[in-house]
Design a protein around this motif. Structure first.
Motif, PDB file in Angstrom:
ATOM      1  N   ILE A  49       0.797  -1.099   0.065  1.00 52.95           N
ATOM      2  CA  ILE A  49      -0.207   0.026  -0.095  1.00 52.95           C
ATOM      3  C   ILE A  49       0.977   1.219   0.029  1.00 52.95           C
ATOM      4  O   ILE A  49       0.627   2.310  -0.760  1.00 52.95           O
ATOM      5  N   GLY A  50       2.003   1.114   0.655  1.00 49.85           N
ATOM      6  CA  GLY A  50       2.951   2.341   0.766  1.00 49.85           C
ATOM      7  C   GLY A  50       3.471   2.617  -0.662  1.00 49.85           C
ATOM      8  O   GLY A  50       3.636   3.961  -0.940  1.00 49.85           O
ATOM      9  N   SER A  51       3.724   1.616  -1.372  1.00 49.43           N
ATOM     10  CA  SER A  51       4.477   1.829  -2.822  1.00 49.43           C
ATOM     11  C   SER A  51       3.047   2.414  -3.714  1.00 49.43           C
ATOM     12  O   SER A  51       3.367   3.314  -4.473  1.00 49.43           O
ATOM     13  N   GLU A  52       1.933   1.817  -3.312  1.00 49.26           N
ATOM     14  CA  GLU A  52       0.706   2.344  -4.192  1.00 49.26           C
ATOM     15  C   GLU A  52       0.376   3.994  -3.924  1.00 49.26           C
ATOM     16  O   GLU A  52       0.186   4.767  -5.002  1.00 49.26           O
ATOM     17  N   ILE A  53       0.725   4.454  -2.781  1.00 55.19           N
ATOM     18  CA  ILE A  53       0.281   5.780  -2.229  1.00 55.19           C
ATOM     19  C   ILE A  53       1.680   6.490  -2.274  1.00 55.19           C
ATOM     20  O   ILE A  53       1.523   7.749  -2.134  1.00 55.19           O
ATOM     21  N   GLY A  54       2.858   6.252  -2.660  1.00 56.44           N
ATOM     22  CA  GLY A  54       3.884   6.825  -2.446  1.00 56.44           C
ATOM     23  C   GLY A  54       4.209   7.076  -1.141  1.00 56.44           C
ATOM     24  O   GLY A  54       4.884   8.391  -0.944  1.00 56.44           O
ATOM     25  N   SER A  55       4.091   6.403  -0.030  1.00 58.60           N
ATOM     26  CA  SER A  55       4.295   6.788   1.380  1.00 58.60           C
ATOM     27  C   SER A  55       5.494   5.967   1.918  1.00 58.60           C
ATOM     28  O   SER A  55       5.488   4.774   2.178  1.00 58.60           O
ATOM     29  N   LYS A  56       6.731   6.950   1.954  1.00 55.28           N
ATOM     30  CA  LYS A  56       7.719   6.178   2.690  1.00 55.28           C
ATOM     31  C   LYS A  56       7.491   5.766   3.921  1.00 55.28           C
ATOM     32  O   LYS A  56       8.096   4.695   4.374  1.00 55.28           O
ATOM     33  N   ALA A  57       6.874   6.491   4.654  1.00 54.06           N
ATOM     34  CA  ALA A  57       6.636   6.305   6.018  1.00 54.06           C
ATOM     35  C   ALA A  57       5.649   5.101   6.230  1.00 54.06           C
ATOM     36  O   ALA A  57       5.996   4.074   7.184  1.00 54.06           O
ATOM     37  N   LEU A  58       4.685   4.735   5.406  1.00 55.00           N
ATOM     38  CA  LEU A  58       3.984   3.372   5.434  1.00 55.00           C
ATOM     39  C   LEU A  58       5.168   2.239   5.104  1.00 55.00           C
ATOM     40  O   LEU A  58       4.841   1.224   5.742  1.00 55.00           O
ATOM     41  N   ARG A  59       5.723   2.440   4.044  1.00 53.22           N
ATOM     42  CA  ARG A  59       6.768   1.316   3.658  1.00 53.22           C
ATOM     43  C   ARG A  59       7.668   1.081   4.908  1.00 53.22           C
ATOM     44  O   ARG A  59       7.955  -0.072   5.238  1.00 53.22           O
ATOM     45  N   ALA A  60       8.023   2.101   5.532  1.00 48.92           N
ATOM     46  CA  ALA A  60       8.956   2.078   6.552  1.00 48.92           C
ATOM     47  C   ALA A  60       8.370   1.203   7.832  1.00 48.92           C
ATOM     48  O   ALA A  60       9.088   0.522   8.410  1.00 48.92           O
ATOM     49  N   ASP A  61       7.168   1.660   8.140  1.00 52.49           N
ATOM     50  CA  ASP A  61       6.285   0.972   8.950  1.00 52.49           C
ATOM     51  C   ASP A  61       6.411  -0.459   8.728  1.00 52.49           C
ATOM     52  O   ASP A  61       6.263  -1.394   9.852  1.00 52.49           O
ATOM     53  N   GLY A  62       6.161  -0.962   7.544  1.00 50.20           N
ATOM     54  CA  GLY A  62       6.092  -2.467   7.047  1.00 50.20           C
ATOM     55  C   GLY A  62       7.311  -2.844   7.498  1.00 50.20           C
ATOM     56  O   GLY A  62       7.398  -4.143   7.937  1.00 50.20           O
ATOM     57  N   SER A  63       8.528  -2.235   7.261  1.00 54.33           N
ATOM     58  CA  SER A  63       9.859  -2.923   7.807  1.00 54.33           C
ATOM     59  C   SER A  63       9.692  -3.015   9.255  1.00 54.33           C
ATOM     60  O   SER A  63      10.422  -3.977   9.674  1.00 54.33           O
ATOM     61  N   CYS A  64       9.232  -2.286   9.964  1.00 47.55           N
ATOM     62  CA  CYS A  64       9.170  -2.166  11.422  1.00 47.55           C
ATOM     63  C   CYS A  64       8.520  -3.456  11.832  1.00 47.55           C
ATOM     64  O   CYS A  64       8.611  -3.981  12.733  1.00 47.55           O
ATOM     65  N   SER A  65       7.516  -3.868  11.082  1.00 46.41           N
ATOM     66  CA  SER A  65       6.703  -4.998  11.230  1.00 46.41           C
ATOM     67  C   SER A  65       7.537  -6.103  11.307  1.00 46.41           C
ATOM     68  O   SER A  65       7.416  -7.430  11.890  1.00 46.41           O
ATOM     69  N   ILE A  66       8.453  -6.383  10.132  1.00 48.03           N
ATOM     70  CA  ILE A  66       9.394  -7.478  10.139  1.00 48.03           C
ATOM     71  C   ILE A  66      10.117  -7.709  11.212  1.00 48.03           C
ATOM     72  O   ILE A  66      10.380  -8.562  11.561  1.00 48.03           O
ATOM     73  N   VAL A  67      10.777  -6.242  11.667  1.00 42.96           N
ATOM     74  CA  VAL A  67      11.703  -6.446  12.976  1.00 42.96           C
ATOM     75  C   VAL A  67      11.084  -6.948  13.970  1.00 42.96           C
ATOM     76  O   VAL A  67      11.300  -7.620  14.795  1.00 42.96           O
ATOM     77  N   CYS A  68       9.556  -6.567  14.143  1.00 43.89           N
ATOM     78  CA  CYS A  68       8.756  -7.090  15.408  1.00 43.89           C
ATOM     79  C   CYS A  68       8.773  -8.747  15.042  1.00 43.89           C
ATOM     80  O   CYS A  68       9.005  -9.344  16.218  1.00 43.89           O
ATOM     81  N   ALA A  69       8.737  -9.311  13.823  1.00 46.85           N
ATOM     82  CA  ALA A  69       8.677 -10.954  13.879  1.00 46.85           C
ATOM     83  C   ALA A  69       9.993 -11.314  14.241  1.00 46.85           C
ATOM     84  O   ALA A  69      10.056 -12.270  14.921  1.00 46.85           O
ATOM     85  N   TYR A  70      11.145 -10.522  13.819  1.00 46.29           N
ATOM     86  CA  TYR A  70      12.452 -10.934  14.252  1.00 46.29           C
ATOM     87  C   TYR A  70      12.373 -11.179  15.781  1.00 46.29           C
ATOM     88  O   TYR A  70      12.943 -12.200  16.472  1.00 46.29           O
TER      89      TYR A  70
END
Length: 212
Positions: free
Chosen positions: A137-158
């Motif tokens: 969704i971040g890529s679709e709307i051009g939101s760096k913040a949302l894409r970064a939040d997606g990366s944060c979710s992966i860290v949470c999984a780790y």
């Protein structure tokens, strides 16, 4: 309705789901961590609270965008939030290090709990799904913040799988020291998120308020 508006609304929905899960994750992790005297579970729950704050700011921003309003007034709030989140994470990392060393020196171990193990497994499964959705969704709307939040979710999984490893080894092998070691293993993720949040607050555009 334009595709961008639809995507922004999807972003709002996925953030709502993420925030609800963060509330559950924080409550269960901290509660079971206190009961089991597990430093790694408590640290995991504390990190969830900080992610909850960051997610709340992002939800606010997406909601404003979905309503068609200007994002200018949100930028100041995002910067302030980045400072708060970054400093809180760095303080959390310092607390984890001090508490871990104290537990190792005094030979204090953690008790295994089914609740803690269940939470770690659930987070390890749910967070990668949320991560993919946020990045798309971040890529679709051009939101760096949302894409970064997606990366944060992966860290949470780790972090969830790191906690799970400590809980399982404590239950199966009785390694009293493994919880403190697992907690120290989380420090890398916590410091990384904290430093990048501070960089975001300082105006570094390539960083985000959570992590890459």
């Amino acid at each position: 309705m334009s595709s961008n508006v639809v995507s922004v609304k999807k972003g709002v929905n996925i953030e709502v789901v993420s925030i609800i899960w963060m509330v559950i994750e924080a409550a269960v992790a901290i509660g079971s961590g206190i009961i089991a005297h597990s430093l790694s579970l408590v640290a995991f729950g504390a990190d969830s609270i900080i992610e909850l704050i960051a997610g709340g700011v992002l939800l606010w921003r997406l909601t404003i965008e979905a309503q068609g309003a200007s994002l200018a007034r949100v930028k100041k709030a995002e910067k302030t939030s980045s400072w708060v989140v970054g400093i809180a994470l760095l303080l959390l990392a310092a607390d984890i290090v001090v508490a871990s060393i104290d537990k190792l020196l005094t030979h204090q171990g953690a008790e295994a709990t089914y609740m803690g193990m269940g939470l770690a497994v659930a987070s390890g499964i749910i967070m990668p799904y949320l991560s993919r959705a946020k990045k798309q969704i971040g890529s679709e709307i051009g939101s760096k913040a949302l894409r970064a939040d997606g990366s944060c979710s992966i860290v949470c999984a780790y972090m969830a799988w790191t906690v799970l490893g400590g809980v399982v080894l404590t239950a199966l092998l009785g390694w009293w020291w493994i919880d403190s070691i697992a907690a120290l293993g989380l420090v890398y993720f916590v410091v990384k998120e904290g430093w990048e949040a501070v960089q975001e607050a300082r105006g570094k555009e390539e960083t985000c308020g959570c992590c890459h």
